[in-house]
Write a protein that holds these residues in place. Structure first.
Motif, PDB file in Angstrom:
ATOM      1  N   HIS A   8       9.062 -14.635 -71.647  1.00 24.38           N
ATOM      2  CA  HIS A   8       9.007 -14.315 -70.217  1.00 24.38           C
ATOM      3  C   HIS A   8      10.413 -13.969 -69.726  1.00 24.38           C
ATOM      4  CE1 HIS A   8       7.968 -15.615 -65.807  1.00 24.38           C
ATOM      5  NE2 HIS A   8       7.986 -14.303 -65.961  1.00 24.38           N
ATOM      6  N   TYR A  44       4.354 -11.049 -65.397  1.00 25.92           N
ATOM      7  CA  TYR A  44       3.420 -11.243 -64.295  1.00 25.92           C
ATOM      8  C   TYR A  44       3.574 -10.204 -63.192  1.00 25.92           C
ATOM      9  CZ  TYR A  44       3.100 -15.579 -66.857  1.00 25.92           C
ATOM     10  OH  TYR A  44       2.946 -16.489 -67.868  1.00 25.92           O
ATOM     11  N   ASP A  47      -1.634 -18.876 -70.056  1.00 30.13           N
ATOM     12  CA  ASP A  47      -0.571 -18.842 -69.054  1.00 30.13           C
ATOM     13  C   ASP A  47      -0.686 -19.967 -68.047  1.00 30.13           C
ATOM     14  OD1 ASP A  47       0.823 -15.942 -69.328  1.00 30.13           O
ATOM     15  OD2 ASP A  47      -1.318 -15.788 -69.760  1.00 30.13           O
ATOM     16  N   SER A  79       1.151 -20.937 -64.187  1.00 34.82           N
ATOM     17  CA  SER A  79       2.035 -20.620 -63.068  1.00 34.82           C
ATOM     18  C   SER A  79       1.974 -21.780 -62.097  1.00 34.82           C
ATOM     19  CB  SER A  79       1.621 -19.318 -62.375  1.00 34.82           C
ATOM     20  OG  SER A  79       2.470 -19.033 -61.281  1.00 34.82           O
ATOM     21  N   LEU A 135      -1.015 -14.841 -61.502  1.00 32.71           N
ATOM     22  CA  LEU A 135      -1.713 -14.743 -62.786  1.00 32.71           C
ATOM     23  C   LEU A 135      -2.926 -13.840 -62.643  1.00 32.71           C
ATOM     24  CD1 LEU A 135      -1.907 -18.415 -64.174  1.00 32.71           C
ATOM     25  CD2 LEU A 135      -0.169 -16.681 -64.616  1.00 32.71           C
TER      26      LEU A 135
END
Length: 610
Positions: free
Chosen positions: A378, A408, A519, A521, A497
């Motif tokens: 990321h 993202y 994932d 978040s 997301l």
């Protein structure tokens, strides 16, 4: 739907692979060529400059792919069409003449492609032109010399025309060169960075504009202008040391700013660096950046069913387009294939592809007010203080969020009423308890120092917010000192997301965590000011990376008149490695915020502004 005519599983490992891709891109457009015309009509939408010029733009931008092919010793399959179209478009007696240009005319932008063609491919091109046709071409292009243009990267377009004239033996105007270079010198910031005009942003136009054209100039004009060429190379080398941090290990670049529909033009700087022989990284490193970037883009659904590039980012999306994005505008991405002008024996093509060199996890760029964070799998960026003064569509979403991410993306605003429309990811939004939301736009003061970015912004003239953004490890920390003369609702978002599959939401007082199979978040409130966890789903086609609805974790609260301190910690990345217990802690006392995460610690003096 897999596009016709485009080999999306092209391994892009060799010069032949890239040449194949360029020919496929060009051939996908060839069914739209019209006999005895000099324009290409791809779709029934247009830009602010109208359909006729938009169609001329489409044809011209294909030349960014045609020219490297010619310079590298090959021809596109429809070469005869390109030759005839240029003859027709520059002939004042022809029905499809491109016309006389006006001040601030889009056709001046497109003239740069012809300048490059004359500079590096004039032999295979002009071999098909008689003297009168050459005169027509020269006469049409020289309109760019003294025409009024925007005071920004446009100054390089007449410069490239003059480079083309010089290289192919046509009369050139050295005074025009001096005038345009002098204009751009006014917004050189230092350390390789420009702004895109006085007070303008520091976005991808610095790489795909200023340095891309500057390196072409440095390569082609070294014999007549060595001092300036050396300066341009030195600036590009300084810039490269920062710009390499915009690219992730998988080839993706951080989506940020306007003109994102140009897509793989994000990597054009590196092709120009190879073309100019800029010795800033090993050839294999530069080769890796270019080819991985193109491979990443080939995995995105960016084509329509006929293999024509769409307007959008990772998928067709007119909602995010600026008013100067016409159907053929995305073909500016072909600037990145300039490396095809290099022969197979060049160091770029001979080198073994190498990964990105190791570097610091956090990299600050004070001239751009940005901090790049290399988290495993990321890459994200903190930023403040940039604003596009022309106020193109979704300017705030494209420039003014707290953070931008290769993984993202970001969401664009679909309306001010309702949080789901207001693009709350990576933003602090405020409303006067009426569900109309506004966030950060213009910043009065910005300072990047000590591993953090400070900004002051006023969403209303009686609401002042001092914001500090900083990375602590892989966490993003935001500190907002807010003074308000109005009662407000507030909502602060983390990274968004994809909502397919639906992430599991864990919401509680002071936190919201969204988790999918791959994932996570999350956003946590670290300050005494109470805020509750919540989530919002944005409309489809609002996130630039994925078309489905986006899920955004939020902290929501109410603010009375007075002074408030809001502190949040944000994390996003692989679910398998997320550990909420590692989040930073905040201690507040006597105007000092002390942030601690493991052995990492920093302090913010609220009453001692930068």
């Amino acid at each position: 739907m897999q596009p016709k005519n485009i080999t999306i599983n092209n391994r892009l490992e060799s010069r032949d692979d890239l040449q194949k891709l360029v020919n496929e891109l060009l051939n996908a457009v060839s069914p739209f060529f019209k006999k005895d015309a000099s324009r290409v009509d791809l779709a029934n939408f247009t830009a602010h400059y109208g359909q006729q010029i938009a169609n001329m733009e489409t044809f011209s931008r294909l030349l960014w792919g045609v020219t490297p092919l010619l310079a590298g010793g090959s021809e596109p399959e429809q070469f005869s069409f390109y030759i005839q179209a240029i003859k027709n478009g520059t002939n004042p007696e022809h029905a499809d003449y491109w016309g006389e240009v006006a001040p601030f005319d889009q056709r001046i932008v497109e003239m740069a492609a012809y300048g490059l063609m004359l500079a590096i491919a004039h032999k295979p091109l002009l071999a098909h032109f008689n003297e009168q046709e050459k005169q027509h071409l020269w006469q049409w292009l020289r309109q760019s010399e003294n025409q009024d243009i925007p005071d920004n990267n446009w100054h390089f377009f007449p410069i490239l025309v003059q480079v083309g004239f010089h290289r192919c033996g046509m009369p050139n105007n050295t005074d025009a060169l001096e005038t345009h270079f002098a204009a751009m010198e006014q917004y050189y910031l230092g350390d390789g960075w420009y702004s895109d005009g006085p007070g303008r942003p520091r976005d991808y136009y610095i790489s795909m504009g200023f340095h891309f054209y500057g390196l072409i100039y440095a390569k082609l004009m070294a014999d007549v202008d060595p001092e300036r060429c050396n300066k341009l190379r030195e600036r590009a080398a300084l810039f490269a040391a920062d710009f390499i941090h915009f690219f992730a290990d998988d080839g993706a670049a951080i989506p940020f700013g306007r003109s994102l529909t140009y897509r793989f033009a994000q990597g054009a700087f590196w092709s120009a660096a190879a073309f100019a022989g800029l010795e800033v990284f090993e050839p294999g490193v530069v080769k890796g950046i270019v080819l991985r970037h193109l491979r990443w883009w080939l995995q995105q659904p960016l084509f329509d069913r006929d293999g024509v590039l769409s307007v959008g980012y990772s998928y067709p999306n007119l909602v995010m387009a600026e008013d100067y994005n016409a159907p053929g505008s995305p073909y500016w991405g072909l600037k990145t294939v300039l490396v095809l002008a290099l022969g197979q024996d060049d160091a770029f093509w001979q080198a073994q592809e190498l990964p990105l060199p190791p570097g610091d996890a956090h990299h600050s760029i004070p001239h751009a007010a940005q901090i790049l964070v290399h988290q495993p799998n990321h890459l994200w960026m903190l930023t403040s203080g940039q604003l596009e003064l022309n106020n193109f569509v979704n300017t705030e979403a494209k420039y003014c969020k707290f953070a931008y991410s290769t993984r993202y993306g970001f969401t664009i605003e679909r309306g001010r009423y309702g949080l789901n429309h207001a693009a709350p990811d990576s933003m602090l939004l405020l409303s006067e308890k009426d569900d109309y939301w506004r966030g950060r736009r213009d910043c009065q003061n910005v300072t990047t120092a000590d591993g953090m970015i400070y900004s002051r912004w006023l969403p209303w003239n009686d609401v002042t917010i001092d914001t500090w953004l900083l990375p602590l490890g892989d966490w993003q920390v935001r500190v907002h000192s807010l003074k308000t003369e109005r009662e407000l609702d507030c909502a602060e978002g983390g990274f968004s997301l994809p909502n397919r599959p639906l992430p599991e939401a864990q919401m509680a007082k002071a936190c919201c965590q969204l988790t999918s199979v791959t994932d996570t978040s999350a956003i946590y409130c670290l300050s005494p000011q109470p805020r509750n966890g919540d989530q919002v789903l944005t409309p489809p086609n609002s996130n630039l990376l994925f078309a489905e609805r986006a899920a955004v974790p939020l902290l929501k609260g109410e603010l009375s008149k007075g002074t408030h301190l809001l502190i949040s910690a944000v994390w996003a990345g692989d679910s398998a490695v997320f550990d909420a217990n590692t989040r930073p802690q905040a201690m507040v006392s006597e105007g000092v915020v002390r942030l601690v995460m493991g052995k990492l610690e920093t302090q913010i003096m609220l009453n001692k502004l930068p």
